[in-house]
Every structure is written in structure tokens, then in C-alpha cells.
Design a protein around this motif. Structure first.
Motif, mmCIF file in Angstrom:
data_model
loop_
_atom_site.group_PDB
_atom_site.id
_atom_site.type_symbol
_atom_site.label_atom_id
_atom_site.label_comp_id
_atom_site.label_asym_id
_atom_site.label_seq_id
_atom_site.Cartn_x
_atom_site.Cartn_y
_atom_site.Cartn_z
ATOM 1 N N GLY A 9 0.739 -1.516 0.006
ATOM 2 C CA GLY A 9 -0.079 0.033 0.053
ATOM 3 C C GLY A 9 0.893 1.293 0.041
ATOM 4 N N GLY A 10 0.247 2.408 -0.062
ATOM 5 C CA GLY A 10 0.846 3.692 -0.075
ATOM 6 C C GLY A 10 -0.065 4.784 -0.801
ATOM 7 N N LEU A 11 0.645 5.760 -1.171
ATOM 8 C CA LEU A 11 0.247 7.224 -1.764
ATOM 9 C C LEU A 11 0.543 7.134 -3.015
ATOM 10 C CD1 LEU A 11 -1.293 9.995 -1.341
ATOM 11 C CD2 LEU A 11 0.933 10.753 -0.827
ATOM 12 N N VAL A 12 -0.641 7.440 -3.961
ATOM 13 C CA VAL A 12 -0.392 7.229 -5.492
ATOM 14 C C VAL A 12 -1.196 8.550 -5.942
ATOM 15 C CG1 VAL A 12 -1.828 5.459 -5.855
ATOM 16 C CG2 VAL A 12 -0.335 6.001 -7.490
ATOM 17 N N GLN A 13 -0.742 9.033 -6.953
ATOM 18 C CA GLN A 13 -1.727 10.002 -7.762
ATOM 19 C C GLN A 13 -2.522 9.493 -8.555
ATOM 20 O OE1 GLN A 13 1.009 12.523 -10.074
ATOM 21 N NE2 GLN A 13 1.284 14.062 -8.095
ATOM 22 N N GLY A 16 -2.430 6.592 -11.459
ATOM 23 C CA GLY A 16 -1.140 5.526 -11.071
ATOM 24 C C GLY A 16 -1.669 3.998 -10.731
ATOM 25 N N SER A 17 -0.613 3.485 -10.350
ATOM 26 C CA SER A 17 -0.779 1.733 -10.199
ATOM 27 C C SER A 17 -0.089 1.611 -8.991
ATOM 28 C CB SER A 17 -0.151 0.994 -11.178
ATOM 29 O OG SER A 17 -0.818 1.262 -12.795
ATOM 30 N N LEU A 81 -2.867 -8.222 -5.921
ATOM 31 C CA LEU A 81 -3.816 -7.241 -6.526
ATOM 32 C C LEU A 81 -3.274 -6.239 -7.033
ATOM 33 C CD1 LEU A 81 -6.866 -6.992 -6.744
ATOM 34 C CD2 LEU A 81 -6.806 -5.279 -4.993
ATOM 35 N N GLN A 82 -3.281 -6.272 -8.384
ATOM 36 C CA GLN A 82 -2.604 -5.261 -9.186
ATOM 37 C C GLN A 82 -3.777 -4.059 -9.550
ATOM 38 O OE1 GLN A 82 0.573 -4.835 -10.795
ATOM 39 N NE2 GLN A 82 -0.302 -2.738 -11.346
ATOM 40 N N MET A 83 -3.234 -2.849 -9.258
ATOM 41 C CA MET A 83 -4.580 -2.076 -9.197
ATOM 42 C C MET A 83 -3.988 -0.658 -10.485
ATOM 43 S SD MET A 83 -5.767 -1.685 -5.433
ATOM 44 C CE MET A 83 -3.920 -0.884 -4.737
ATOM 45 N N ASN A 84 -4.686 -0.885 -11.304
ATOM 46 C CA ASN A 84 -4.243 0.241 -12.405
ATOM 47 C C ASN A 84 -5.426 1.425 -12.610
ATOM 48 O OD1 ASN A 84 -2.140 -1.292 -13.283
ATOM 49 N ND2 ASN A 84 -3.224 -2.222 -14.616
ATOM 50 N N GLN A 116 -4.026 -7.673 8.405
ATOM 51 C CA GLN A 116 -4.145 -6.628 9.249
ATOM 52 C C GLN A 116 -4.683 -5.498 8.220
ATOM 53 O OE1 GLN A 116 -1.337 -7.662 7.956
ATOM 54 N NE2 GLN A 116 -0.359 -5.898 7.121
ATOM 55 N N GLY A 117 -4.444 -5.587 7.186
ATOM 56 C CA GLY A 117 -4.822 -4.502 6.122
ATOM 57 C C GLY A 117 -3.662 -3.416 5.678
ATOM 58 N N THR A 118 -3.681 -3.019 4.460
ATOM 59 C CA THR A 118 -2.798 -2.031 3.972
ATOM 60 C C THR A 118 -3.560 -0.847 3.426
ATOM 61 O OG1 THR A 118 -0.760 -1.616 2.668
ATOM 62 C CG2 THR A 118 -2.515 -3.119 1.696
ATOM 63 N N GLN A 119 -3.128 0.270 4.018
ATOM 64 C CA GLN A 119 -3.649 1.511 3.349
ATOM 65 C C GLN A 119 -3.162 1.950 2.065
ATOM 66 O OE1 GLN A 119 -5.801 3.870 5.180
ATOM 67 N NE2 GLN A 119 -6.003 4.607 3.100
ATOM 68 N N VAL A 120 -4.165 2.120 1.348
ATOM 69 C CA VAL A 120 -4.080 2.745 -0.086
ATOM 70 C C VAL A 120 -4.789 3.993 -0.312
ATOM 71 C CG1 VAL A 120 -4.677 2.569 -2.611
ATOM 72 C CG2 VAL A 120 -3.800 0.695 -1.223
ATOM 73 N N THR A 121 -4.001 5.136 -0.495
ATOM 74 C CA THR A 121 -4.544 6.560 -0.914
ATOM 75 C C THR A 121 -4.114 7.162 -2.221
ATOM 76 O OG1 THR A 121 -4.088 6.997 1.632
ATOM 77 C CG2 THR A 121 -4.402 8.791 0.244
ATOM 78 N N VAL A 122 -5.148 7.382 -2.766
ATOM 79 C CA VAL A 122 -5.085 8.148 -4.048
ATOM 80 C C VAL A 122 -5.377 9.359 -4.105
ATOM 81 C CG1 VAL A 122 -5.926 7.815 -6.532
ATOM 82 C CG2 VAL A 122 -5.750 5.665 -5.291
ATOM 83 N N SER A 123 -4.520 10.369 -4.685
ATOM 84 C CA SER A 123 -4.710 11.683 -4.520
ATOM 85 C C SER A 123 -5.189 12.329 -5.779
ATOM 86 C CB SER A 123 -3.374 12.697 -4.161
ATOM 87 O OG SER A 123 -2.352 12.135 -5.273
ATOM 88 N N SER A 124 -6.115 13.242 -5.830
ATOM 89 C CA SER A 124 -6.371 13.871 -7.061
ATOM 90 C C SER A 124 -5.388 14.846 -7.658
ATOM 91 C CB SER A 124 -7.889 14.371 -6.821
ATOM 92 O OG SER A 124 -7.684 15.520 -5.900
#
Length: 124
Positions: A9-13, A16-17, A81-84, A116-124
């Protein structure tokens, strides 16, 4: 139950993927189905995708079809899980889940092992 650990997980614009991974503590040959769920801020946990033991059957939530791909490597006891084409509305805590049921269920109560979960944050 099996111990599951998510990563990636992480921060992505937006646009992004990211690729999430979920490592299981035992040979996934003994686990029929694995899945990803997510919980957006202030919302209920929702189904993302599931994959059968062989990888031959997958199931996706409608809003993820064409953008997300679930896969597994039983030799590595890992599901991915590949997220595009990520969108801000994809922001959530993503959870890996496992069940000995053979069906690629979309219902959280069919899964008895959770990471335990992983945070995914998508910024606009």
C-alpha cells in the motif's frame, strides 16, 4: 485459520498503479479461495476481487473490472492485486482474506482468515 500479511500500500496519484501482495503462513494449496476486500473511510467493508485455488476462476466487483487484476502464486504462498488507473474513490484500507470454501464468494462472512490491512491513498 491462516496468518495473512499484506504489503504494497501507499500514496499514489490518480491514474497511477499499485500492486498489493498478501503472504500466507501455510501452503495455499490448502486454501481454496483468497480475496481482497477494502474499507473506504467512513464506509462499510466491500468486496474487491477473489480467486480460486487454481487461479482459474476469478470474481471482481463491477467497479474494479478492467482496472484491477487478482492473481496468485501458490509456490510463493502469495496473492496479488494489481491496481491500475486508480481513482481517489479507491482510497481505502485493503484487506486480504482466505477461506476453505471453493466458491469465489463476495461476502465477507464466508472468509475466516484476515490480514491486518494496508492503506491505499489516491490523491487527485
Amino acid at each position: 485459520q491462516v496468518h495473512l500479511v499484506e504489503a504494497g500500500g501507499g500514496l499514489v496519484q490518480a491514474g497511477g498503479s499499485l500492486r498489493l501482495s498478501c503472504a500466507a503462513s501455510e501452503r495455499t494449496a490448502s486454501i481454496y479461495t483468497m480475496a481482497w476486500f477494502r474499507q473506504p473511510p467512513g464506509k462499510e467493508r466491500e468486496f474487491v476481487a477473489a480467486i480460486s485455488w487454481s487461479g482459474g476462476t476469478t470474481n471482481y466487483a463491477d467497479s474494479m473490472k478492467g482496472r484491477f487484476t487478482i492473481s496468485r502464486d501458490n509456490a510463493k504462498n502469495t496473492v496479488y492485486l494489481q491496481m491500475n488507473s486508480l481513482k481517489p474513490e479507491d482510497t481505502a484500507v485493503y484487506y486480504c482474506a482466505a477461506t476453505r470454501l471453493s466458491a469465489t464468494s463476495t461476502m465477507y462472512y464466508d472468509y475466516n482468515s484476515w490480514g491486518q490491512g494496508t492503506q491505499v491513498t489516491v490523491s487527485s
